[in-house]
Design an enzyme around this catalytic site. Sequence first.
Site, PDB file in Angstrom:
ATOM      1  N   ARG A 157       0.745  -1.227   0.053  1.00 23.13           N
ATOM      2  CA  ARG A 157       0.035   0.030  -0.046  1.00 23.13           C
ATOM      3  C   ARG A 157       0.908   1.382   0.016  1.00 23.13           C
ATOM      4  O   ARG A 157       0.446   2.198  -0.560  1.00 23.13           O
ATOM      5  CB  ARG A 157      -1.055   0.149   1.318  1.00 23.13           C
ATOM      6  CG  ARG A 157      -1.528   1.319   1.420  1.00 23.13           C
ATOM      7  CD  ARG A 157      -2.716   1.520   2.474  1.00 23.13           C
ATOM      8  NE  ARG A 157      -2.697   0.531   3.446  1.00 23.13           N
ATOM      9  CZ  ARG A 157      -3.563  -0.368   3.617  1.00 23.13           C
ATOM     10  NH1 ARG A 157      -4.524  -0.502   2.706  1.00 23.13           N
ATOM     11  NH2 ARG A 157      -3.700  -1.082   4.570  1.00 23.13           N
ATOM     12  N   TYR A 158       2.049   1.160   0.784  1.00 26.40           N
ATOM     13  CA  TYR A 158       3.010   2.573   0.824  1.00 26.40           C
ATOM     14  C   TYR A 158       3.528   2.306  -0.089  1.00 26.40           C
ATOM     15  O   TYR A 158       4.272   1.153  -0.653  1.00 26.40           O
ATOM     16  CB  TYR A 158       3.363   2.483   2.193  1.00 26.40           C
ATOM     17  CG  TYR A 158       2.455   2.828   3.481  1.00 26.40           C
ATOM     18  CD1 TYR A 158       2.010   4.140   3.698  1.00 26.40           C
ATOM     19  CD2 TYR A 158       2.026   1.902   4.170  1.00 26.40           C
ATOM     20  CE1 TYR A 158       1.009   4.320   4.449  1.00 26.40           C
ATOM     21  CE2 TYR A 158       1.157   2.184   5.076  1.00 26.40           C
ATOM     22  CZ  TYR A 158       0.557   3.368   5.336  1.00 26.40           C
ATOM     23  OH  TYR A 158      -0.139   3.577   6.488  1.00 26.40           O
ATOM     24  N   ARG A 207       7.526   0.062   1.429  1.00 25.05           N
ATOM     25  CA  ARG A 207       7.201  -0.987   2.313  1.00 25.05           C
ATOM     26  C   ARG A 207       6.185  -1.942   1.900  1.00 25.05           C
ATOM     27  O   ARG A 207       5.144  -1.351   1.344  1.00 25.05           O
ATOM     28  CB  ARG A 207       7.341  -0.518   3.640  1.00 25.05           C
ATOM     29  CG  ARG A 207       6.241   0.619   3.934  1.00 25.05           C
ATOM     30  CD  ARG A 207       6.827   1.347   5.188  1.00 25.05           C
ATOM     31  NE  ARG A 207       6.076   2.284   5.696  1.00 25.05           N
ATOM     32  CZ  ARG A 207       5.499   3.392   5.231  1.00 25.05           C
ATOM     33  NH1 ARG A 207       6.019   3.874   3.941  1.00 25.05           N
ATOM     34  NH2 ARG A 207       4.839   4.261   5.740  1.00 25.05           N
ATOM     35  N   CYS A 255      -3.142 -17.746  14.914  1.00 28.96           N
ATOM     36  CA  CYS A 255      -2.514 -17.296  15.965  1.00 28.96           C
ATOM     37  C   CYS A 255      -3.100 -17.885  17.210  1.00 28.96           C
ATOM     38  O   CYS A 255      -3.975 -18.667  17.344  1.00 28.96           O
ATOM     39  CB  CYS A 255      -3.424 -15.817  16.330  1.00 28.96           C
ATOM     40  SG  CYS A 255      -3.064 -14.525  15.037  1.00 28.96           S
ATOM     41  N   CYS A 266      -7.075 -12.291  19.370  1.00 28.00           N
ATOM     42  CA  CYS A 266      -7.216 -11.100  19.973  1.00 28.00           C
ATOM     43  C   CYS A 266      -8.813 -10.661  19.618  1.00 28.00           C
ATOM     44  O   CYS A 266      -9.229 -10.650  18.494  1.00 28.00           O
ATOM     45  CB  CYS A 266      -6.571  -9.771  19.400  1.00 28.00           C
ATOM     46  SG  CYS A 266      -4.713 -10.193  19.705  1.00 28.00           S
ATOM     47  N   CYS A 322      -9.473  -8.098  16.780  1.00 23.75           N
ATOM     48  CA  CYS A 322      -8.644  -8.090  15.586  1.00 23.75           C
ATOM     49  C   CYS A 322      -9.177  -7.334  14.478  1.00 23.75           C
ATOM     50  O   CYS A 322     -10.231  -7.521  13.995  1.00 23.75           O
ATOM     51  CB  CYS A 322      -8.041  -9.486  15.104  1.00 23.75           C
ATOM     52  SG  CYS A 322      -7.109  -9.736  13.747  1.00 23.75           S
ATOM     53  N   ARG A 335      -7.901  -8.267  11.379  1.00 26.09           N
ATOM     54  CA  ARG A 335      -7.927  -9.194   9.953  1.00 26.09           C
ATOM     55  C   ARG A 335      -8.794 -10.437  10.590  1.00 26.09           C
ATOM     56  O   ARG A 335      -8.688 -11.441  10.185  1.00 26.09           O
ATOM     57  CB  ARG A 335      -6.531  -9.749   9.996  1.00 26.09           C
ATOM     58  CG  ARG A 335      -5.629  -8.530   9.544  1.00 26.09           C
ATOM     59  CD  ARG A 335      -4.638  -8.965   8.572  1.00 26.09           C
ATOM     60  NE  ARG A 335      -3.614  -7.773   8.271  1.00 26.09           N
ATOM     61  CZ  ARG A 335      -2.631  -7.627   8.976  1.00 26.09           C
ATOM     62  NH1 ARG A 335      -1.961  -8.450   9.824  1.00 26.09           N
ATOM     63  NH2 ARG A 335      -1.961  -6.644   8.628  1.00 26.09           N
ATOM     64  N   ASP A 360      -9.869  -0.227  14.797  1.00 28.50           N
ATOM     65  CA  ASP A 360     -10.314  -0.390  13.367  1.00 28.50           C
ATOM     66  C   ASP A 360     -11.888  -0.629  13.341  1.00 28.50           C
ATOM     67  O   ASP A 360     -12.269  -1.067  14.321  1.00 28.50           O
ATOM     68  CB  ASP A 360      -9.463  -1.287  12.522  1.00 28.50           C
ATOM     69  CG  ASP A 360      -8.066  -0.882  12.265  1.00 28.50           C
ATOM     70  OD1 ASP A 360      -7.981   0.562  11.805  1.00 28.50           O
ATOM     71  OD2 ASP A 360      -7.249  -1.553  12.390  1.00 28.50           O
ATOM     72  N   ASP A 375      -6.061   4.202  11.218  1.00 34.61           N
ATOM     73  CA  ASP A 375      -5.797   3.733   9.868  1.00 34.61           C
ATOM     74  C   ASP A 375      -7.111   4.019   9.140  1.00 34.61           C
ATOM     75  O   ASP A 375      -8.203   3.566   9.435  1.00 34.61           O
ATOM     76  CB  ASP A 375      -5.421   2.185   9.814  1.00 34.61           C
ATOM     77  CG  ASP A 375      -4.360   1.871   9.051  1.00 34.61           C
ATOM     78  OD1 ASP A 375      -4.244   2.335   7.904  1.00 34.61           O
ATOM     79  OD2 ASP A 375      -3.405   0.828   9.694  1.00 34.61           O
ATOM     80  N   LYS A 381      -2.255   5.083   7.199  1.00 36.53           N
ATOM     81  CA  LYS A 381      -2.342   5.810   8.867  1.00 36.53           C
ATOM     82  C   LYS A 381      -2.016   7.019   8.820  1.00 36.53           C
ATOM     83  O   LYS A 381      -1.273   7.785   8.005  1.00 36.53           O
ATOM     84  CB  LYS A 381      -0.984   5.215   9.638  1.00 36.53           C
ATOM     85  CG  LYS A 381      -1.339   3.592   9.945  1.00 36.53           C
ATOM     86  CD  LYS A 381       0.163   3.149  10.594  1.00 36.53           C
ATOM     87  CE  LYS A 381       0.138   1.469  10.298  1.00 36.53           C
ATOM     88  NZ  LYS A 381       0.258   0.991   9.224  1.00 36.53           N
TER      89      LYS A 381
HETATM   90  C1  LIG Z   1       0.904   0.051   8.933  1.00 36.63           C
HETATM   91  C2  LIG Z   1       1.207  -0.884   7.620  1.00 36.63           C
HETATM   92  C3  LIG Z   1       2.547  -0.515   7.111  1.00 36.63           C
HETATM   93  C4  LIG Z   1       3.744  -0.269   7.813  1.00 36.63           C
HETATM   94  O1  LIG Z   1       3.575   1.293   8.433  1.00 36.63           O
HETATM   95  P1  LIG Z   1       4.538   2.005   9.110  1.00 36.63           P
HETATM   96  O2  LIG Z   1       4.086   3.328   9.557  1.00 36.63           O
HETATM   97  O3  LIG Z   1       5.936   1.978   8.411  1.00 36.63           O
HETATM   98  O4  LIG Z   1       4.900   1.145  10.485  1.00 36.63           O
HETATM   99  C5  LIG Z   1       3.007  -1.205   6.147  1.00 36.63           C
HETATM  100  N1  LIG Z   1       2.016  -1.748   5.328  1.00 36.63           N
HETATM  101  C6  LIG Z   1       0.675  -1.887   5.347  1.00 36.63           C
HETATM  102  C7  LIG Z   1      -0.354  -2.139   4.580  1.00 36.63           C
HETATM  103  C8  LIG Z   1       0.224  -1.060   7.001  1.00 36.63           C
HETATM  104  O5  LIG Z   1      -0.994  -1.011   7.180  1.00 36.63           O
END
Ligand SMILES: *Cc1c(COP(=O)(O)O)cnc(C)c1O
Length: 405
Positions: A129-130, A133, A142, A146, A149, A151, A310, A347, A354
């Site tokens: 998404r980002y 990363r 798990c 939780c 959760c 998910r 969430d 989120d 986020k």
């Molecule tokens: C939270 C999240 C991350 C990591 O975000 P950081 O702010 O770098 O910790 C990466 N991918 C997804 C899909 C996320 O929800």
Amino acid sequence: MPTQDARLQGIGNGIEGRDFRDIPLWRDVSSEQWNDWRWQARECVQDLGALEQIMALTAEERRGAMAAEQEFPFSITPYYAALCDPDDPMCPVRMQAVPHVAETRRMPFQLRDPLAEDAHMPVPGLVHRYPDRALLLLNNMCPVYCRYCLRKRLTGEVNEVLSRAGIERAVAYLRAHPEVRDVILSGGEPLYAADARLQEVLAALRGVSSIEILRVHTRMPVVMPQRITPELVRVLRAAAPLWLVTHFNHPKELTPDAIAACERLCDGGIPVSNQTVLLRRVNSSARILKELFHKLLMARVRPYYLHQCDLAEGLEAFRTPVAAGIEIMEQLQGWTSGLAVPRFVIDCPSGGGKVPMGPEYVVSTAPDEVTLRNFQQRIYHYPEPQDRDCTCPYDARWFARIDLG
Ligand SMILES: *Cc1c(COP(=O)(O)O)cnc(C)c1O
């Protein structure tokens, strides 16, 4: 001077949970078995009959546990079950792990996949998404589910593990996308995998030269600290630089065993940080969270995020107003170590990512000064640079000269 050990023992107020031998179900268990993570994994409490032998359930919990069979299963490690107060349904550990009939309540804005992760999976199991990363979901199991959760949709009757071919597909995608420099192993519970498999997955990821850092997002130090063995720490260390992010929500979870697990990670060269979910009546108080964050720092764990709950199905009873989280941040920022202050984030529903939230400290801005208030509500003026030919990015003329692209 207290010794390091004495100081660490003081972190969790010495709360250890009940002695497991006092629980009829585990009367004959040896401490060797109890401290073996494979035994903990095998003996997870997953049915109502067993749960009733450990604690006195309320009618709402019993109905919740029966509903869980159809929807979101429950599972509690013996270790975490022994940490639940057997007589108090408001115990913060118990509220996170024992189902409640409130989970069956549905609201129109609740989503099966609140962060639209499925829509952001270029290959199965990999959420991208980002820009730089990606998140690799290794499995859907798990040891403790939780109740809050995000998910929930992934867990259920069928246990799924990303196959070797699945890992290869994810690795091929990452190789073709060198902009991804940070890969997060999550799930499910990524440390449910055996050491040998983890070693294999980590080595495959390390084979992609564009990946700078790896992260493991795990709740094992909290719900099954026995999993953090010296062998596991060596496997993680071999994939350095690797950051472990864990998930403590309440100071009661910082037992001597949990603290020792964090210590093993830190001593083994793995930096540890923590995400907390803000949960109504579990930890929705500045006093509780401050205590949690201070005790995490004493265990060398850095508070990273405080998450607004969430909008997954059935979580309404856990949610707090956004203003409550902002007020908690107001009571932390400036009043305690900066290291003890996580970032409070929401989120965005349907996959916006986020967004950091917090009190506003900028009172006003003017061309020549910014007016601020501090944590004690005092007002301060910060003059902007007087030399307007400087390369200050906020200078309109400088802005005009460059292509902001
Ligand atoms: C939270 C999240 C991350 C990591 O975000 P950081 O702010 O770098 O910790 C990466 N991918 C997804 C899909 C996320 O929800």
